[in-house]
Write a protein that holds these residues in place. Structure first.
Motif, PDB file in Angstrom:
ATOM      1  N   GLU A  20       0.830  -1.215   0.000  1.00  0.00           N
ATOM      2  CA  GLU A  20       0.000   0.000   0.000  1.00  0.00           C
ATOM      3  C   GLU A  20       0.863   1.264   0.000  1.00  0.00           C
ATOM      4  OE1 GLU A  20      -3.454   2.130  -0.301  1.00  0.00           O
ATOM      5  OE2 GLU A  20      -3.330  -0.044  -0.324  1.00  0.00           O
ATOM      6  N   LYS A  21       1.884   1.292   0.831  1.00  0.00           N
ATOM      7  CA  LYS A  21       2.771   2.454   0.919  1.00  0.00           C
ATOM      8  C   LYS A  21       3.528   2.653  -0.387  1.00  0.00           C
ATOM      9  CE  LYS A  21       5.215   5.688   3.001  1.00  0.00           C
ATOM     10  NZ  LYS A  21       4.759   7.044   2.923  1.00  0.00           N
ATOM     11  N   LEU A  22       4.019   1.554  -0.972  1.00  0.00           N
ATOM     12  CA  LEU A  22       4.753   1.635  -2.230  1.00  0.00           C
ATOM     13  C   LEU A  22       3.855   2.164  -3.347  1.00  0.00           C
ATOM     14  CD1 LEU A  22       7.360   1.151  -3.786  1.00  0.00           C
ATOM     15  CD2 LEU A  22       6.626  -1.216  -4.127  1.00  0.00           C
ATOM     16  N   SER A  23       2.628   1.689  -3.373  1.00  0.00           N
ATOM     17  CA  SER A  23       1.668   2.148  -4.378  1.00  0.00           C
ATOM     18  C   SER A  23       1.412   3.653  -4.241  1.00  0.00           C
ATOM     19  CB  SER A  23       0.361   1.376  -4.243  1.00  0.00           C
ATOM     20  OG  SER A  23      -0.581   1.810  -5.181  1.00  0.00           O
ATOM     21  N   ASP A  24       1.189   4.107  -3.013  1.00  0.00           N
ATOM     22  CA  ASP A  24       0.966   5.538  -2.770  1.00  0.00           C
ATOM     23  C   ASP A  24       2.193   6.364  -3.170  1.00  0.00           C
ATOM     24  OD1 ASP A  24      -1.531   4.949  -1.803  1.00  0.00           O
ATOM     25  OD2 ASP A  24      -1.082   5.406   0.289  1.00  0.00           O
ATOM     26  N   THR A  25       3.370   5.877  -2.802  1.00  0.00           N
ATOM     27  CA  THR A  25       4.607   6.595  -3.116  1.00  0.00           C
ATOM     28  C   THR A  25       4.811   6.695  -4.624  1.00  0.00           C
ATOM     29  OG1 THR A  25       5.624   5.859  -1.056  1.00  0.00           O
ATOM     30  CG2 THR A  25       7.117   6.644  -2.760  1.00  0.00           C
ATOM     31  N   LEU A  26       4.562   5.595  -5.323  1.00  0.00           N
ATOM     32  CA  LEU A  26       4.692   5.594  -6.780  1.00  0.00           C
ATOM     33  C   LEU A  26       3.702   6.571  -7.406  1.00  0.00           C
ATOM     34  CD1 LEU A  26       5.841   4.478  -9.431  1.00  0.00           C
ATOM     35  CD2 LEU A  26       4.118   2.679  -9.312  1.00  0.00           C
ATOM     36  N   ASN A  27       2.448   6.493  -6.972  1.00  0.00           N
ATOM     37  CA  ASN A  27       1.438   7.393  -7.525  1.00  0.00           C
ATOM     38  C   ASN A  27       1.756   8.860  -7.233  1.00  0.00           C
ATOM     39  OD1 ASN A  27      -0.281   5.631  -8.912  1.00  0.00           O
ATOM     40  ND2 ASN A  27      -1.282   5.029  -7.025  1.00  0.00           N
ATOM     41  N   ALA A  31       1.889  10.145 -10.845  1.00  0.00           N
ATOM     42  CA  ALA A  31       0.515  10.358 -11.315  1.00  0.00           C
ATOM     43  C   ALA A  31       0.259  11.782 -11.795  1.00  0.00           C
ATOM     44  CB  ALA A  31      -0.494   9.971 -10.232  1.00  0.00           C
ATOM     45  N   ASP A  32       0.722  12.776 -11.041  1.00  0.00           N
ATOM     46  CA  ASP A  32       0.468  14.158 -11.447  1.00  0.00           C
ATOM     47  C   ASP A  32       1.166  14.490 -12.771  1.00  0.00           C
ATOM     48  OD1 ASP A  32      -0.871  16.669 -10.809  1.00  0.00           O
ATOM     49  OD2 ASP A  32       1.161  17.479 -10.664  1.00  0.00           O
ATOM     50  N   LYS A  33       2.375  13.975 -12.937  1.00  0.00           N
ATOM     51  CA  LYS A  33       3.104  14.221 -14.193  1.00  0.00           C
ATOM     52  C   LYS A  33       2.412  13.542 -15.368  1.00  0.00           C
ATOM     53  CE  LYS A  33       7.664  15.016 -12.194  1.00  0.00           C
ATOM     54  NZ  LYS A  33       7.534  14.946 -10.786  1.00  0.00           N
ATOM     55  N   PHE A  34       1.913  12.315 -15.157  1.00  0.00           N
ATOM     56  CA  PHE A  34       1.172  11.642 -16.226  1.00  0.00           C
ATOM     57  C   PHE A  34      -0.145  12.357 -16.519  1.00  0.00           C
ATOM     58  CE2 PHE A  34       3.810   7.746 -15.600  1.00  0.00           C
ATOM     59  CZ  PHE A  34       4.259   7.662 -16.903  1.00  0.00           C
ATOM     60  N   GLY A  80      -3.577   7.622  -7.617  1.00  0.00           N
ATOM     61  CA  GLY A  80      -3.474   7.538  -9.074  1.00  0.00           C
ATOM     62  C   GLY A  80      -4.022   8.779  -9.743  1.00  0.00           C
ATOM     63  N   ILE A  81      -4.499   8.610 -10.963  1.00  0.00           N
ATOM     64  CA  ILE A  81      -5.050   9.733 -11.720  1.00  0.00           C
ATOM     65  C   ILE A  81      -6.561   9.726 -11.563  1.00  0.00           C
ATOM     66  CG2 ILE A  81      -5.362  10.720 -14.025  1.00  0.00           C
ATOM     67  CD1 ILE A  81      -2.664   9.512 -14.788  1.00  0.00           C
ATOM     68  N   SER A  82      -7.109  10.886 -11.289  1.00  0.00           N
ATOM     69  CA  SER A  82      -8.561  11.022 -11.172  1.00  0.00           C
ATOM     70  C   SER A  82      -9.018  12.128 -12.104  1.00  0.00           C
ATOM     71  CB  SER A  82      -8.954  11.336  -9.725  1.00  0.00           C
ATOM     72  OG  SER A  82      -8.388  12.570  -9.328  1.00  0.00           O
ATOM     73  N   GLY A  83     -10.323  12.162 -12.320  1.00  0.00           N
ATOM     74  CA  GLY A  83     -10.913  13.181 -13.181  1.00  0.00           C
ATOM     75  C   GLY A  83     -12.419  13.025 -13.176  1.00  0.00           C
ATOM     76  N   VAL A  84     -13.067  13.580 -14.199  1.00  0.00           N
ATOM     77  CA  VAL A  84     -14.522  13.480 -14.279  1.00  0.00           C
ATOM     78  C   VAL A  84     -14.937  12.015 -14.329  1.00  0.00           C
ATOM     79  CG1 VAL A  84     -14.888  15.740 -15.345  1.00  0.00           C
ATOM     80  CG2 VAL A  84     -14.461  13.751 -16.797  1.00  0.00           C
ATOM     81  N   SER A  85     -16.111  11.721 -13.803  1.00  0.00           N
ATOM     82  CA  SER A  85     -16.557  10.329 -13.674  1.00  0.00           C
ATOM     83  C   SER A  85     -16.685   9.609 -15.016  1.00  0.00           C
ATOM     84  CB  SER A  85     -17.885  10.272 -12.920  1.00  0.00           C
ATOM     85  OG  SER A  85     -18.877  10.986 -13.641  1.00  0.00           O
ATOM     86  N   TYR A  86     -17.067  10.317 -16.056  1.00  0.00           N
ATOM     87  CA  TYR A  86     -17.271   9.641 -17.341  1.00  0.00           C
ATOM     88  C   TYR A  86     -15.950   9.290 -18.042  1.00  0.00           C
ATOM     89  CZ  TYR A  86     -16.671  14.344 -19.339  1.00  0.00           C
ATOM     90  OH  TYR A  86     -16.190  15.586 -19.683  1.00  0.00           O
ATOM     91  N   GLY A  87     -14.836   9.711 -17.489  1.00  0.00           N
ATOM     92  CA  GLY A  87     -13.547   9.352 -18.068  1.00  0.00           C
ATOM     93  C   GLY A  87     -13.359   7.845 -18.113  1.00  0.00           C
ATOM     94  N   LYS A  88     -13.865   7.150 -17.095  1.00  0.00           N
ATOM     95  CA  LYS A  88     -13.740   5.692 -17.044  1.00  0.00           C
ATOM     96  C   LYS A  88     -14.493   5.021 -18.193  1.00  0.00           C
ATOM     97  CE  LYS A  88     -12.989   5.463 -12.092  1.00  0.00           C
ATOM     98  NZ  LYS A  88     -13.460   4.998 -10.796  1.00  0.00           N
ATOM     99  N   ASP A  89     -15.561   5.649 -18.672  1.00  0.00           N
ATOM    100  CA  ASP A  89     -16.319   5.071 -19.790  1.00  0.00           C
ATOM    101  C   ASP A  89     -15.434   4.892 -21.020  1.00  0.00           C
ATOM    102  OD1 ASP A  89     -18.613   5.076 -18.247  1.00  0.00           O
ATOM    103  OD2 ASP A  89     -19.411   6.923 -19.130  1.00  0.00           O
ATOM    104  N   HIS A  90     -14.507   5.792 -21.213  1.00  0.00           N
ATOM    105  CA  HIS A  90     -13.643   5.734 -22.394  1.00  0.00           C
ATOM    106  C   HIS A  90     -12.665   4.562 -22.336  1.00  0.00           C
ATOM    107  CE1 HIS A  90     -15.053   9.399 -24.235  1.00  0.00           C
ATOM    108  NE2 HIS A  90     -15.035   9.962 -23.041  1.00  0.00           N
ATOM    109  N   TYR A  91     -12.490   3.972 -21.163  1.00  0.00           N
ATOM    110  CA  TYR A  91     -11.588   2.833 -21.012  1.00  0.00           C
ATOM    111  C   TYR A  91     -12.308   1.485 -21.108  1.00  0.00           C
ATOM    112  CZ  TYR A  91      -7.144   5.056 -20.327  1.00  0.00           C
ATOM    113  OH  TYR A  91      -5.969   5.741 -20.553  1.00  0.00           O
ATOM    114  N   LYS A  92     -13.636   1.495 -21.238  1.00  0.00           N
ATOM    115  CA  LYS A  92     -14.370   0.239 -21.351  1.00  0.00           C
ATOM    116  C   LYS A  92     -13.966  -0.461 -22.640  1.00  0.00           C
ATOM    117  CE  LYS A  92     -18.346   1.628 -18.610  1.00  0.00           C
ATOM    118  NZ  LYS A  92     -19.768   1.997 -18.636  1.00  0.00           N
TER     119      LYS A  92
END
Length: 142
Positions: A20-27, A31-34, A80-92
């Motif tokens: 969990e800590k490694l995941s948070d540290t990586l993000n 994440a912000d740069k990506f 990780g990366i977050s944004g508007v809720s419908y962004g996930k629809d584009h990854y379906k």
């Protein structure tokens, strides 16, 4: 003659490597740069596939940038990366429907594209240096 400058304590370093800590540290490190690179990626019109002639908005804009709301909403953080809720629809995998018309899958995070390998590698190398320094600091016992 051997001179020791630091006492070493691996316990703190091992805590940084817990899943969990490694995941948070990586993000936190990438994440912000990506998210920022992905904004530029979308704005430059690099998202695949091209818009169809049946685009219900009737807007001549790069894919996923007709209002700019999705691209501008992208933020990176410890989860990780977050944004508007419908962004996930584009990854379906099979896309989704918008106003009854099929919309194909459109990955918009620049890390998903081999064409962005150079920019991605730069982000990872910067993170790698910072992470090695972090572990080095955690190992040194105060």
């Amino acid at each position: 003659m051997i001179t020791v400058k630091y006492n070493i304590d691996f316990k703190k370093a091992l805590k940084e490597l817990e899943k969990e800590k490694l995941s948070d540290t990586l993000n936190e490190g990438v994440a912000d740069k990506f998210a920022k690179n992905s904004f530029k990626f979308i704005k430059a019109g690099k998202v695949k596939d091209e818009l169809s002639d049946k685009n219900p908005r009737g807007v001549d804009a790069p894919p996923l940038f007709d209002t700019g709301k999705l691209a501008k909403s992208l933020k990176g953080g410890p989860k990780g990366i977050s944004g508007v809720s419908y962004g996930k629809d584009h990854y379906k995998k099979d896309g989704y429907k918008f106003k009854g018309l099929p919309v194909p899958q459109r990955k918009f995070i620049s890390a998903d594209y081999p064409s962005e390998k150079s920019a991605n590698n730069k982000i990872y190398k910067e993170f790698q240096k910072k992470f090695v320094n972090l572990l080095s600091k955690r190992i040194r016992k105060k």
